[in-house]
Write an enzyme that holds these catalytic residues in place. Structure first.
Site, PDB file in Angstrom:
ATOM      1  CG  LEU A 242      -1.789   1.187   1.288  1.00 28.89           C
ATOM      2  CD1 LEU A 242      -2.915   1.476  -0.025  1.00 28.89           C
ATOM      3  CD2 LEU A 242      -2.538   1.219   2.494  1.00 28.89           C
TER       4      LEU A 242
ATOM      5  CD  GLN B 140      -1.326  -1.155  -3.886  1.00 29.52           C
ATOM      6  OE1 GLN B 140      -2.370  -0.525  -4.241  1.00 29.52           O
ATOM      7  NE2 GLN B 140      -1.076  -2.242  -3.623  1.00 29.52           N
ATOM      8  CB  CYS B 141      -0.463   5.725  -1.473  1.00 22.75           C
ATOM      9  SG  CYS B 141      -1.950   4.605  -1.307  1.00 22.75           S
ATOM     10  CB  THR B 142       1.824   9.874  -4.435  1.00 23.26           C
ATOM     11  OG1 THR B 142       1.669   9.322  -5.661  1.00 23.26           O
ATOM     12  CG2 THR B 142       3.089  10.813  -4.720  1.00 23.26           C
ATOM     13  CB  VAL B 143       4.109   7.717   0.858  1.00 22.03           C
ATOM     14  CG1 VAL B 143       4.528   8.233   2.281  1.00 22.03           C
ATOM     15  CG2 VAL B 143       3.031   6.673   0.875  1.00 22.03           C
TER      16      VAL B 143
END
Length: 711
Positions: free
Chosen positions: A569, A572-575
């Site tokens: 996760l 997948q996300c732009t952290v």
């Protein structure tokens, strides 16, 4: 100047109107928010003051406060400030029609007579003696075209007409009529009257002069007492007119009152005028009028004839004022938005080219964290034409970091980001020409089935058309492979391209160099068709020699592949750290503005901070770097230069030539075969050679180690 006993008809200078722009602002607001289609008469107020200039008359003026308040009370009246020496209040009535036809169809003479009847009744009821301000009234009819922000209007100042008209026996400057002692006393008494808060705005009065040449200013209700005590008695009024041979319009109804109430046949009047706030008898007039009392005036019979419609350049027609530039909120927003940019040109940045900023068309690929910030920064710089492309929907987690979205955009599965962003931009700045495009960008490493090929090829063609129709392309997507196709298409079309990419605590902002075939005649013609004249000069100016600057993929030794599958996760996300996107977005737009103001445009060489090439001192906006890399942990950034690679999978001549030769089939093969781009550009062979070199090195190391052991 009239001579004594001349016997000419007494002629009055008409009232003139003046309407402040704020009155129309307030009227439009009341019409939209309160009155609606209700066209009932509206009580309003105007004001005037004595003439204060020998060549300019004072007007009856309307301001925003002339209209009722926004209160829902039916009896809401306009605010009237008493005791203001510069504002003698005049009551009026406004008929604002709903249509132009209704405006033209109004019974103007009937309305005028209705207002005159109020004055006539006030005269006979003695109200005009107790409160002389009611002698002056006005009527305003209007039609407000709020779609075009134009206002048609016509003023009337009802005046009761004497029949037969009054004749003028004498009219001269007050300084010539009074003795020196009388003039000094009259001036002092008038100044005292005007300086008192109780009488400053009382426009009609009596001037009583005794046998000792001392003057007194009295209210009209004191007429009987003055008539017995005074040696000389004059009827004074605040005269807004400046003319030396004509009294002002307020005298007309004053004479009607004198005639009807006191039955005088000879009336001496003082046209009171000022200079710099003090009585000026060299500007004021004293006259003597001869009146024949019309039959029936002593009784409250039918209303006399009435006149008073204001002329427009000598003709009996309404006036029209168009306030579109200031009344339309969009125009106001444009004016406010441009203010800071125009002030820059005063001193800080005289060479700022606003025409280019206002005319360029920007395509933002990605409407996420970066896209939202870049769009707002572009508007702040005056960019009006913005297109956002994205196929995602607004998620609950987005609004905190993506500044164009709110919780409402997340409901019911979320709105498409592209359309929600456009709505938000238009709310922020109604004049923006924003468009949202919902589509996915085809990507290498994301194979498509035969059933999907047609749809994917249509997306490719649509993306190509969008890039061709825009001047500036921003690559703001959140995966590496989604930037490949736009980079290729931009290199082919020689478009100004800005890339911004985020890590967790670092960022990259860069401008792509020109395409590999930027000097071909065919491409030059294509550029001339797609860019404005100003952009042509920027984009087609070429430098002498030098290496072409690279694109986002020029430093890579592998082709872009699927970076989203089989990821956790957080992958997948732009952290990223929340402050990173605003910094990178601001630098992206500032880099573009600097490029637009560089004489060589897209061909400009890269400059590095603290370099000795002198560019930072010559360009108004400072240096023009190629790449800006920033790090939040160390709170620092650096400027770098990367030249184009002959093996780049996106912008090298081999790839662009293959695209021009095979078109969409080339793109489809690059999407479906992960190693195709590496094979085409020679990266496969390069990697094989590198691996072979590594193996040889390893063998030599093992041999050496063996020898050491044996020893």
């Amino acid at each position: 100047m009239a001579e004594e006993g001349s016997g000419s008809i007494l002629q009055f200078a008409p009232f003139q109107s003046s309407v402040d722009e704020g009155f129309w602002h307030r009227l439009s607001s009341l019409k939209l928010n309160k009155f609606g289609i209700d066209d009932s008469p509206i009580p309003i107020s105007g004001f005037y003051a004595p003439c204060t200039h020998p060549q300019v008359s004072n007007h009856l003026t309307l301001v925003a406060e002339s209209l009722p308040s926004d209160s829902n009370e039916e009896s809401a009246m306009p605010a009237v400030i008493l005791g203001n020496r510069n504002r003698c209040s005049v009551s009026g009535i406004l008929y604002n029609t709903n249509t132009m036809e209704g405006f033209l169809a109004l019974d103007k003479q009937g309305l005028l007579k209705a207002e005159a009847k109020k004055i006539w009744e006030d005269i006979h009821s003695r109200k005009a003696v107790e409160d002389c301000a009611v002698l002056s009234r006005f009527l305003l009819i209007s039609f407000s075209d709020l779609k075009k922000w134009s206002f048609h209007y016509w003023f009337a100042f009802p005046a009761l007409a004497l029949d037969p008209p009054a004749t003028l026996a004498d009219l001269r400057l007050a300084s010539q009529w009074f003795t020196l002692e009388e003039a000094e006393s009259v001036s002092a008494q008038c100044n005292e009257w005007r300086n008192s808060s109780e009488t400053a705005d009382v426009p009609y009065f009596l001037v009583s002069i005794g046998s000792d040449s001392r003057a007194a200013i009295r209210h009209l209700k004191d007429f009987e007492a003055c008539q017995h005590d005074a040696q000389k008695l004059l009827f004074g009024f605040y005269d807004p007119c400046h003319l030396p041979n004509n009294p002002g319009w307020p005298l007309r109804n004053f004479l009607a009152l004198i005639c009807a109430r006191w039955n005088l046949k000879t009336v001496r009047f003082l046209c009171y005028r000022e200079n710099r706030g003090f009585a000026d008898l060299s500007l004021s007039l004293v006259g003597e009028a001869l009146i024949t009392v019309p039959q029936g005036w002593r009784e409250d019979q039918s209303v006399p004839n009435v006149v008073g419609w204001e002329l427009n350049k000598g003709r009996k027609i309404p006036r029209c004022i168009n306030l579109a530039k200031s009344m339309d909120p969009t125009r106001l927003a444009v004016s406010a938005a441009d203010l800071n940019l125009k002030l820059m040109r005063w001193r800080a940045l005289p060479s700022l080219n606003l025409d280019i900023l206002f005319s360029i068309k920007c395509l933002l690929l990605g409407a996420g964290t970066l896209g939202c910030q870049v769009a707002r920064m572009l508007m702040a710089w005056g960019v009006r034409k913005i297109t956002l492309l994205d196929n995602g929907r607004v998620a609950i987690s987005n609004p905190l970091r993506q500044s164009l979205y709110t919780l409402d955009d997340c409901l019911n599965g979320g709105d498409f980001k592209a359309t929600a962003a456009v709505r938000s931009l238009q709310r922020i700045f109604p004049a923006v020409e924003a468009e949202g495009v919902v589509m996915a960008i085809p990507m290498p490493g994301h194979p498509v089935s035969s059933q999907e090929e047609k749809s994917v090829l249509e997306d490719c063609k649509r993306l190509n058309d969008l890039i061709d129709s825009h001047d500036i392309i921003f690559l703001l997507t959140d995966t590496r492979e989604s930037r490949w196709l736009p980079t290729l298409l931009c290199a082919n079309s020689n478009k100004v391209t800005i890339t911004s990419a985020l890590g967790f605590d670092s960022f990259l902002v860069m401008r792509h160099g020109p395409g590999p075939f930027n000097s071909t005649p065919g491409l030059k013609a294509e550029m001339e068709n797609s860019l404005s004249a100003g952009m042509d000069n920027l984009a087609l100016a070429s430098t002498d020699g030098g290496h072409r600057l690279g694109c986002y993929f020029c430093n890579d030794v592998v082709a872009p592949t699927d970076s989203t599958s089989n990821r956790t996760l957080d992958q997948q996300c732009t952290v990223t750290r929340p402050g990173l996107a605003p910094i990178a977005s601001a630098l992206s737009v500032e880099l573009l503005v600097g490029l637009l103001h560089h004489p060589h445009g897209i061909f400009a060489e890269a400059e590095i901070a603290n370099s000795n090439n002198g560019g930072n001192s010559e360009l108004p906006l400072g240096i023009l770097p190629h790449q800006i890399r920033g790090s939040l942990p160390h709170f620092q950034q650096m400027t770098l230069v990367g030249h184009s690679s002959n093996s780049c999978t996106a912008c090298c001549s081999t790839v662009v030539s293959e695209y021009r030769k095979r078109g969409m089939q080339f793109i489809l093969q690059a999407i479906n075969h992960p190693t195709y781009l590496e094979d085409l550009t020679g990266l496969t062979e390069l990697m094989r050679s590198a691996n072979s070199f590594q193996l040889d090195w390893d063998d030599e190391t093992e041999d050496a180690d063996d020898e050491c052991v044996e020893l």
